[in-house]
Write a protein that holds these residues in place. Structure first.
Motif, PDB file in Angstrom:
ATOM      1  N   SER A   1      -2.046   2.139   1.940  1.00  0.00           N
ATOM      2  CA  SER A   1      -1.446   3.461   2.149  1.00  0.00           C
ATOM      3  C   SER A   1      -0.868   3.637   3.538  1.00  0.00           C
ATOM      4  O   SER A   1       0.052   4.436   3.742  1.00  0.00           O
ATOM      5  CB  SER A   1      -2.488   4.554   1.915  1.00  0.00           C
ATOM      6  OG  SER A   1      -3.394   4.650   3.014  1.00  0.00           O
ATOM      7  N   GLY A   2      -1.418   2.933   4.518  1.00  0.00           N
ATOM      8  CA  GLY A   2      -0.955   3.094   5.885  1.00  0.00           C
ATOM      9  C   GLY A   2      -1.415   4.377   6.552  1.00  0.00           C
ATOM     10  O   GLY A   2      -0.882   4.755   7.600  1.00  0.00           O
TER      11      GLY A   2
ATOM     12  N   VAL B   1     -13.563  10.940   2.012  1.00  0.00           N
ATOM     13  CA  VAL B   1     -14.211   9.656   2.321  1.00  0.00           C
ATOM     14  C   VAL B   1     -13.700   8.616   1.327  1.00  0.00           C
ATOM     15  O   VAL B   1     -13.904   8.760   0.116  1.00  0.00           O
ATOM     16  CB  VAL B   1     -15.744   9.771   2.258  1.00  0.00           C
ATOM     17  CG1 VAL B   1     -16.384   8.396   2.480  1.00  0.00           C
ATOM     18  CG2 VAL B   1     -16.245  10.754   3.306  1.00  0.00           C
ATOM     19  N   PRO B   2     -13.030   7.571   1.798  1.00  0.00           N
ATOM     20  CA  PRO B   2     -12.405   6.619   0.872  1.00  0.00           C
ATOM     21  C   PRO B   2     -13.437   5.779   0.132  1.00  0.00           C
ATOM     22  O   PRO B   2     -14.477   5.407   0.681  1.00  0.00           O
ATOM     23  CB  PRO B   2     -11.545   5.753   1.793  1.00  0.00           C
ATOM     24  CG  PRO B   2     -12.233   5.814   3.118  1.00  0.00           C
ATOM     25  CD  PRO B   2     -12.815   7.202   3.213  1.00  0.00           C
ATOM     26  N   VAL B   3     -13.123   5.479  -1.120  1.00  0.00           N
ATOM     27  CA  VAL B   3     -13.994   4.598  -1.902  1.00  0.00           C
ATOM     28  C   VAL B   3     -13.266   3.322  -2.309  1.00  0.00           C
ATOM     29  O   VAL B   3     -13.886   2.414  -2.865  1.00  0.00           O
ATOM     30  CB  VAL B   3     -14.540   5.323  -3.155  1.00  0.00           C
ATOM     31  CG1 VAL B   3     -15.459   6.461  -2.748  1.00  0.00           C
ATOM     32  CG2 VAL B   3     -13.409   5.839  -4.040  1.00  0.00           C
ATOM     33  N   ASP B   4     -11.974   3.232  -2.053  1.00  0.00           N
ATOM     34  CA  ASP B   4     -11.190   2.026  -2.322  1.00  0.00           C
ATOM     35  C   ASP B   4     -10.475   1.646  -1.027  1.00  0.00           C
ATOM     36  O   ASP B   4      -9.395   2.160  -0.712  1.00  0.00           O
ATOM     37  CB  ASP B   4     -10.184   2.292  -3.448  1.00  0.00           C
ATOM     38  CG  ASP B   4      -9.413   1.039  -3.862  1.00  0.00           C
ATOM     39  OD1 ASP B   4      -9.322   0.100  -3.052  1.00  0.00           O
ATOM     40  OD2 ASP B   4      -8.879   1.016  -4.992  1.00  0.00           O
ATOM     41  N   LEU B   5     -11.090   0.729  -0.276  1.00  0.00           N
ATOM     42  CA  LEU B   5     -10.547   0.404   1.043  1.00  0.00           C
ATOM     43  C   LEU B   5      -9.279  -0.430   0.951  1.00  0.00           C
ATOM     44  O   LEU B   5      -8.435  -0.373   1.855  1.00  0.00           O
ATOM     45  CB  LEU B   5     -11.615  -0.314   1.873  1.00  0.00           C
ATOM     46  CG  LEU B   5     -12.897   0.499   2.146  1.00  0.00           C
ATOM     47  CD1 LEU B   5     -13.767  -0.215   3.161  1.00  0.00           C
ATOM     48  CD2 LEU B   5     -12.566   1.911   2.619  1.00  0.00           C
ATOM     49  N   ASP B   6      -9.114  -1.200  -0.106  1.00  0.00           N
ATOM     50  CA  ASP B   6      -7.871  -1.949  -0.268  1.00  0.00           C
ATOM     51  C   ASP B   6      -6.696  -0.983  -0.450  1.00  0.00           C
ATOM     52  O   ASP B   6      -5.631  -1.158   0.143  1.00  0.00           O
ATOM     53  CB  ASP B   6      -7.967  -2.894  -1.462  1.00  0.00           C
ATOM     54  CG  ASP B   6      -8.922  -4.053  -1.214  1.00  0.00           C
ATOM     55  OD1 ASP B   6      -9.166  -4.373  -0.031  1.00  0.00           O
ATOM     56  OD2 ASP B   6      -9.438  -4.626  -2.191  1.00  0.00           O
TER      57      ASP B   6
ATOM     58  N   LEU C   1       4.956  10.467   5.082  1.00  0.00           N
ATOM     59  CA  LEU C   1       4.011  10.745   4.011  1.00  0.00           C
ATOM     60  C   LEU C   1       3.391   9.456   3.490  1.00  0.00           C
ATOM     61  O   LEU C   1       4.093   8.457   3.262  1.00  0.00           O
ATOM     62  CB  LEU C   1       4.700  11.489   2.860  1.00  0.00           C
ATOM     63  CG  LEU C   1       5.262  12.863   3.200  1.00  0.00           C
ATOM     64  CD1 LEU C   1       5.865  13.522   1.956  1.00  0.00           C
ATOM     65  CD2 LEU C   1       4.183  13.771   3.801  1.00  0.00           C
ATOM     66  N   HIS C   2       2.080   9.496   3.288  1.00  0.00           N
ATOM     67  CA  HIS C   2       1.333   8.355   2.790  1.00  0.00           C
ATOM     68  C   HIS C   2       0.478   8.809   1.611  1.00  0.00           C
ATOM     69  O   HIS C   2      -0.076   9.921   1.628  1.00  0.00           O
ATOM     70  CB  HIS C   2       0.429   7.788   3.892  1.00  0.00           C
ATOM     71  CG  HIS C   2       1.166   7.383   5.125  1.00  0.00           C
ATOM     72  ND1 HIS C   2       1.565   6.098   5.375  1.00  0.00           N
ATOM     73  CD2 HIS C   2       1.609   8.125   6.183  1.00  0.00           C
ATOM     74  CE1 HIS C   2       2.202   6.041   6.526  1.00  0.00           C
ATOM     75  NE2 HIS C   2       2.244   7.261   7.047  1.00  0.00           N
ATOM     76  N   PRO C   3       0.319   7.983   0.584  1.00  0.00           N
ATOM     77  CA  PRO C   3      -0.447   8.403  -0.587  1.00  0.00           C
ATOM     78  C   PRO C   3      -1.928   8.592  -0.273  1.00  0.00           C
ATOM     79  O   PRO C   3      -2.522   7.794   0.461  1.00  0.00           O
ATOM     80  CB  PRO C   3      -0.235   7.262  -1.586  1.00  0.00           C
ATOM     81  CG  PRO C   3       0.174   6.091  -0.758  1.00  0.00           C
ATOM     82  CD  PRO C   3       0.918   6.644   0.417  1.00  0.00           C
ATOM     83  N   LEU C   4      -2.492   9.671  -0.825  1.00  0.00           N
ATOM     84  CA  LEU C   4      -3.929   9.895  -0.733  1.00  0.00           C
ATOM     85  C   LEU C   4      -4.612   8.961  -1.721  1.00  0.00           C
ATOM     86  O   LEU C   4      -4.324   8.986  -2.915  1.00  0.00           O
ATOM     87  CB  LEU C   4      -4.261  11.354  -1.059  1.00  0.00           C
ATOM     88  CG  LEU C   4      -5.724  11.774  -1.008  1.00  0.00           C
ATOM     89  CD1 LEU C   4      -6.267  11.665   0.409  1.00  0.00           C
ATOM     90  CD2 LEU C   4      -5.888  13.199  -1.527  1.00  0.00           C
TER      91      LEU C   4
END
Length: 506
Positions: A153-154, A143-148, A133-136
């Protein structure tokens, strides 16, 4: 679902209580004419007693219309059901509604439930990837808005992250003018792995669908607008701009997203029905179905009763609605009948705290189809909702697992015992389960989730136009039209009621 009208000593006024109107010869409900009119009251039949039909009925009654609600089951509320489980009242399907989309929240306040609304105690969600499990992370429909945060999150492999990054540098690739599938529209921007790991789990969890076959415009209008944003070639940057505009308009990023009545979602349709009956203009008939709608309109029920009405709101499931419309509007029925639907099941599990190796430190998890599991999502209900905490029941943790999506219906062919076993097998490695559940239940919903193929909104518009041409006082409502969530269903019921009113009072 108990109903009581203070004007009728706690008894439901039902369709059998009708009188002959001497002026028109129509069989109508006794009552007052709408405000500002003369003569017999306008009578509208609502086919379907789920939240969509009930919202329509209450809206019509508030304008002075007499309403008859016909519901084939023994209870109102449709899929909004709550029942005892592991010492608590636990939902059998949807457990909340979106509050950033106003209709359901406004309805809850209108009927006096505003003070009872609660919000998830924990909001962090997880996504399964390769059995872990990895955090959303912050996103707009995947669509991600925080790439860091995404990197931490992996969730993506190095190759997947490289493919995603090309969206920020590659030149624009305009979409066709018409509607396209979600994966087709955004896959060339963020890459196939990002679609599979980030977007498809959300789509599967909400729509029980496949991003490769679902309409961009109908299912994720936010991404449709972002993908066509003339000011941003990058989909990620367009989504960031959407978030920034929302905050500039006063949106609080930390505000709750979901709400539910304390005690379960069944309280919402119960309160709407109660408010409708209290107007003294709404009659309810349970255990009977509308089997035909003829021009006039005339409504024929499964017990052979014929009801003449001035208008009809068809708020039944889509396949049923298509059958009802066929005699009066075959072109509309064909369009509606071609909307595919998939079945789902919700499996409730009570698990001892000692049997949980993974902390339930969030609201739940999403599981994309690439994981190869039957479970599409699992709500950690006893962590998500304070009123479902272990101490509020028998001391166990509560899990609510969803099974079934477009193209993956095989597990639903299992009997209840085998389906529970399959769910436990799917969840065991993800949650490190070290013992079986102490209590289980299975709730199946046949052909419950419509699948919006590309061009869906155009076909809905054509269906409604075809119906209006031949039967302008008959209107469609339901989640097979413009959205599967509770707010969309409420909005659909209200819109259908308004269409009937507009046809009756041009």
């Amino acid at each position: 679902m108990p109903l009581a009208s203070p004007r009728r000593c706690g008894r439901i006024r039902r369709c059998g209580q009708i009188r002959r109107c001497g002026r028109t010869g129509r069989s109508r409900q006794a009552g007052r004419p709408p405000p500002g009119t003369e003569g017999p009251p306008v009578h509208v039949v609502v086919a379907g007693g789920g939240i969509t039909g009930l919202a329509a009925a209450l809206h019509l009654a508030k304008t002075g219309v007499e309403v008859t609600v016909i519901e084939p089951s023994a209870r109102l509320g449709g899929m909004l059901r709550t029942s005892p489980f592991a010492g608590r009242m636990v939902d059998e399907a949807a457990d909340a509604f979106l509050i950033r989309t106003p209709p359901a929240l406004a309805l809850a306040h209108r009927i006096g439930l505003g003070d009872t609304l609660v919000h998830p105690a924990r909001r962090r969600a997880f996504v399964a990837r390769d059995g872990a499990l990895h955090p959303l992370t912050p996103q707009v429909m995947g669509v991600p808005v925080d790439l860091d945060a995404l990197d931490r999150s992996g969730l993506l492999t190095a190759a997947g992250r490289t493919g995603l990054g090309r969206d920020l540098t590659d030149p624009a690739t305009p979409l066709p003018a018409g509607d396209v599938a979600i994966a087709e529209a955004i896959g060339d921007r963020i890459g196939g792995e990002a679609v599979a790991r980030l977007v498809d789990p959300l789509v599967g969890g909400i729509n029980a669908g496949d991003s490769a076959r679902l309409s961009l415009a109908a299912v994720v209008p936010q991404l449709d607008a972002a993908r066509r944003d003339p000011d941003h070639a990058s989909l990620i940057e367009a989504c960031r701009a959407q978030v920034a505009r929302g905050r500039a308009a006063g949106a609080d990023p930390d505000a709750p997203i979901f709400a539910a009545p304390d005690g379960g979602m069944a309280r919402l349709p119960a309160a709407v029905a109660q408010a409708a009956v209290a107007t003294d203009r709404v009659a309810v008939r349970l255990g009977q179905a509308v089997v035909a709608v003829d021009p006039g309109p005339v409504v024929i029920l499964s017990d052979g009763t014929t009801l003449e009405a001035d208008g009809v709101v068809v708020a039944t499931p889509g396949p049923t609605a298509a059958g009802l419309l066929r005699p009066v509007a075959p072109d509309a029925a064909d369009l509606l009948g071609n909307v595919p639907h998939v079945s789902v099941a919700f499996v409730r599990l009570a698990v001892s705290l000692e049997a949980l190796g993974h902390a339930l430190d969030g609201s739940g998890m999403l599981i994309g189809r690439s994981e190869g599991r039957a479970v599409t999502a699992c709500s950690w209900a006893s962590s998500k909702w304070a009123h479902l905490a272990p101490a509020r029941g028998d001391g166990t943790a509560l899990l609510r697992a969803a099974v079934g999506r477009d193209g993956d219906q095989g597990a639903l062919e299992l009997d209840d015992a085998d389906l529970v076993a399959r769910v436990v097998d799917d969840l065991t490695p993800l949650l490190d389960l070290r013992g079986g559940p102490t209590e289980t239940s299975v709730h199946r919903w046949e052909r419950a989730f419509p699948q919006y193929r590309p061009g869906h909104l155009d076909r809905v518009a054509a269906c409604e136009a075809a119906l209006a041409d031949v039967a302008p006082t008959v209107a469609l409502a339901g989640m097979h039209l413009r959205g599967v969530g509770i707010p969309a269903c409420v909005a659909s019921g209200l819109a259908a009621a308004d269409r009937v009113l507009a046809a009756l009072r041009p």
